[in-house]
Design an enzyme around this catalytic site. Sequence first.
Site, PDB file in Angstrom:
ATOM      1  N   ASP A 152       0.694  -7.938  16.228  1.00  0.00           N
ATOM      2  CA  ASP A 152       1.873  -7.274  15.662  1.00  0.00           C
ATOM      3  C   ASP A 152       2.079  -5.910  16.328  1.00  0.00           C
ATOM      4  O   ASP A 152       2.379  -4.916  15.659  1.00  0.00           O
ATOM      5  CB  ASP A 152       1.712  -7.132  14.137  1.00  0.00           C
ATOM      6  CG  ASP A 152       3.045  -6.843  13.438  1.00  0.00           C
ATOM      7  OD1 ASP A 152       4.105  -7.023  14.077  1.00  0.00           O
ATOM      8  OD2 ASP A 152       3.021  -6.431  12.270  1.00  0.00           O
ATOM      9  N   SER A 183       0.814  -1.215   0.000  1.00  0.00           N
ATOM     10  CA  SER A 183       0.000   0.000   0.000  1.00  0.00           C
ATOM     11  C   SER A 183       0.847   1.263   0.000  1.00  0.00           C
ATOM     12  O   SER A 183       2.021   1.239   0.372  1.00  0.00           O
ATOM     13  CB  SER A 183      -0.863   0.003   1.259  1.00  0.00           C
ATOM     14  OG  SER A 183      -0.040  -0.233   2.378  1.00  0.00           O
ATOM     15  N   TYR A 243      -5.898  10.649  10.226  1.00  0.00           N
ATOM     16  CA  TYR A 243      -4.507  11.016   9.964  1.00  0.00           C
ATOM     17  C   TYR A 243      -3.790  11.243  11.300  1.00  0.00           C
ATOM     18  O   TYR A 243      -4.145  12.140  12.062  1.00  0.00           O
ATOM     19  CB  TYR A 243      -4.467  12.291   9.106  1.00  0.00           C
ATOM     20  CG  TYR A 243      -3.086  12.859   8.906  1.00  0.00           C
ATOM     21  CD1 TYR A 243      -1.984  12.029   8.678  1.00  0.00           C
ATOM     22  CD2 TYR A 243      -2.869  14.238   8.939  1.00  0.00           C
ATOM     23  CE1 TYR A 243      -0.717  12.555   8.496  1.00  0.00           C
ATOM     24  CE2 TYR A 243      -1.601  14.774   8.745  1.00  0.00           C
ATOM     25  CZ  TYR A 243      -0.531  13.921   8.532  1.00  0.00           C
ATOM     26  OH  TYR A 243       0.716  14.435   8.354  1.00  0.00           O
ATOM     27  N   GLU A 288       6.483   0.752  15.699  1.00  0.00           N
ATOM     28  CA  GLU A 288       6.120   1.254  14.353  1.00  0.00           C
ATOM     29  C   GLU A 288       4.619   1.336  14.179  1.00  0.00           C
ATOM     30  O   GLU A 288       4.115   2.121  13.397  1.00  0.00           O
ATOM     31  CB  GLU A 288       6.601   0.315  13.237  1.00  0.00           C
ATOM     32  CG  GLU A 288       8.062   0.325  12.967  1.00  0.00           C
ATOM     33  CD  GLU A 288       8.716  -0.900  13.562  1.00  0.00           C
ATOM     34  OE1 GLU A 288       8.544  -1.124  14.794  1.00  0.00           O
ATOM     35  OE2 GLU A 288       9.391  -1.622  12.828  1.00  0.00           O
TER      36      GLU A 288
HETATM   37  P1  ATP Z   1       3.365  -3.377   5.935  1.00  0.00           P
HETATM   38  O1  ATP Z   1       2.122  -3.484   5.120  1.00  0.00           O
HETATM   39  O2  ATP Z   1       4.598  -3.638   5.152  1.00  0.00           O
HETATM   40  O3  ATP Z   1       3.305  -4.068   7.269  1.00  0.00           O
HETATM   41  P2  ATP Z   1       2.561  -0.934   7.076  1.00  0.00           P
HETATM   42  O4  ATP Z   1       1.534  -1.677   7.785  1.00  0.00           O
HETATM   43  O5  ATP Z   1       3.408   0.014   7.849  1.00  0.00           O
HETATM   44  O6  ATP Z   1       3.532  -1.865   6.273  1.00  0.00           O
HETATM   45  P3  ATP Z   1       0.759   0.901   5.844  1.00  0.00           P
HETATM   46  O7  ATP Z   1      -0.346   0.650   6.781  1.00  0.00           O
HETATM   47  O8  ATP Z   1       0.445   1.022   4.401  1.00  0.00           O
HETATM   48  O9  ATP Z   1       1.852  -0.192   5.870  1.00  0.00           O
HETATM   49  O10 ATP Z   1       1.495   2.215   6.306  1.00  0.00           O
HETATM   50  C1  ATP Z   1       2.649   2.704   5.660  1.00  0.00           C
HETATM   51  C2  ATP Z   1       3.211   3.847   6.494  1.00  0.00           C
HETATM   52  O11 ATP Z   1       2.320   4.965   6.424  1.00  0.00           O
HETATM   53  C3  ATP Z   1       3.321   3.520   7.974  1.00  0.00           C
HETATM   54  O12 ATP Z   1       4.625   3.098   8.252  1.00  0.00           O
HETATM   55  C4  ATP Z   1       2.983   4.811   8.693  1.00  0.00           C
HETATM   56  O13 ATP Z   1       4.155   5.504   9.027  1.00  0.00           O
HETATM   57  C5  ATP Z   1       2.195   5.618   7.670  1.00  0.00           C
HETATM   58  N1  ATP Z   1       0.787   5.604   8.043  1.00  0.00           N
HETATM   59  C6  ATP Z   1      -0.082   4.599   7.884  1.00  0.00           C
HETATM   60  N2  ATP Z   1      -1.299   4.939   8.326  1.00  0.00           N
HETATM   61  C7  ATP Z   1      -1.202   6.201   8.795  1.00  0.00           C
HETATM   62  C8  ATP Z   1      -2.124   7.111   9.420  1.00  0.00           C
HETATM   63  N3  ATP Z   1      -3.383   6.777   9.624  1.00  0.00           N
HETATM   64  N4  ATP Z   1      -1.676   8.326   9.784  1.00  0.00           N
HETATM   65  C9  ATP Z   1      -0.378   8.675   9.581  1.00  0.00           C
HETATM   66  N5  ATP Z   1       0.527   7.859   9.008  1.00  0.00           N
HETATM   67  C10 ATP Z   1       0.135   6.638   8.620  1.00  0.00           C
END
Ligand code: ATP
Length: 487
Positions: free
Chosen positions: A169, A57, A125, A173
């Site tokens: 998990d 994503s 956000y 992070e």
């Molecule tokens: P993976 O899918 O590889 O485990 P992930 O779960 O971190 O990675 P995403 O949920 O797509 O993947 O998020 C990517 C990044 O975007 C995160 O590391 C985070 O820093 C940022 N992020 C995700 N959701 C939010 C949010 N709601 N508000 C602010 N930042 C976000």
Amino acid sequence: MSVLKGVNSPSIQTPPSPTTKDMAVSGEPDKLVRKSSTKRTPNDFIFGKVIGEGSYSTVYLSKELSTGKEFAIKVLEKRHIIRERKQQYVMRERDVFNKIGAHPFFIQMYYTFQDPDRLYFVLTYARRGELLDYLHKLSSFDENCTRFYSAELVVAIEYLHSLGIIHRDLKPENILLNDEMHIQITDFGSAKMIKTDVDNTDKPETGRKKSFVGTAQYVSPEILTSKDPHCSTDLWALGCIIYQLLSGLPPFRGGHEYQIFQKITKLEYEFPEGFGDTARDLVEKLLVLEPSERLGCEEKGGMKILKNHEFYKGIQWDTLHEQKPPELTPYLPSNSLNSQLWSKNRPGLDDARIGEIIADTVLTDDERKIRLEEQIKSNEYHRFVEGNLILKQGLLDKRKGLFARRRMFLMTEGPHLYYVDPANKVLKGQVPWSKELHPEVKTFKIFFIHTPNRTYYLEDHTGHAQDWCKAIEDVWQRYYGDKDKHY
Ligand code: ATP
């Protein structure tokens, strides 16, 4: 066609459960997104900068046109999900978001929609980003900050478990922070629903039962040994996180996953010097191999007992989300040395600086040539500095929380500030130079180097922290100071 049920109102408290039809996993990710009564489309939002990227994503900062409200929109490419066979993870994440609804300590999912190529999850956000970034910047948190943030985590875990969800998990992070610096947990791709609600309960993980879920450093022993899922898995992660917040590193570390797993299953970890007794007692009661023996699990009397642990004395549990979080402060065990020990008459004679080179930061071409020739001939660290002239070098203890490692620091023209493992003669890294870099003397032995993303906490056992700071400031002046001046 996709099936829809009410995830479309920002004010939803408890979104309805998805139907069985909706849960069906097919190769078509259209089934992962439900229609909405007031259907949103990508055109209802302005997509701004990329906030982050996951394996499947991309997350964009976005603004809803009709309200001006900011959201994080997680965009998933359907083709990519199908290719990687991740439909189940995406669906699980959506279902868990739906079940959680609105809770102050969780990211909320407001809308989902799709176009022919992509799925869109519209999320709260979390403006302040990941807790991990703050931990990296400060190395570790003091007890007060650790108490507050881990208490918020306890409340969040209690809520999740009351819904029959195991996160599986939890790690720094996945703990995001909102404007007011309260936690907002996210990433439910590995979560497990264990309540008997037919539509929401995960199917037994037959074929995948032995697959590893979560992140190596935080994974619980029962996940590694394929025992049945247990809520206590999140309590193990809580123990790892408390240990990491206070000490700077997670308890189980290793060069590769296998090594980490070995340590976890043997409960092989140590507390560094300076780790407080009460915190230690709490961590020891959470990092217990048998899931039903962990503090906070149902078999041991539930979360109430965990909340009553001495470490949480004084915490007002019910109003945590309304309280002002403590300012994040690093845990610096030597801080008590600070002002009273700092004096102009620092200890030691200049002879104590054996092995150090202190050079003027500005040299004529001839001087530079002579010094460089000398350096090439007789300085065993020359090979680490990419041909740059070393201006100052010396052994320093580089602290990360409660852990310290001795490193040879090499400040060179460029500017660069390399650090090398002196025992194994391996370059370990560089302090990144920028205009924002600045040193700060704390005691005659201790000084900080502040950079935008991290504060380096350094200790000079010979007691010449001030010399280091002065030399760093001189180099800063030369490269970033008033360019009209001639040095
Ligand atoms: P993976 O899918 O590889 O485990 P992930 O779960 O971190 O990675 P995403 O949920 O797509 O993947 O998020 C990517 C990044 O975007 C995160 O590391 C985070 O820093 C940022 N992020 C995700 N959701 C939010 C949010 N709601 N508000 C602010 N930042 C976000």
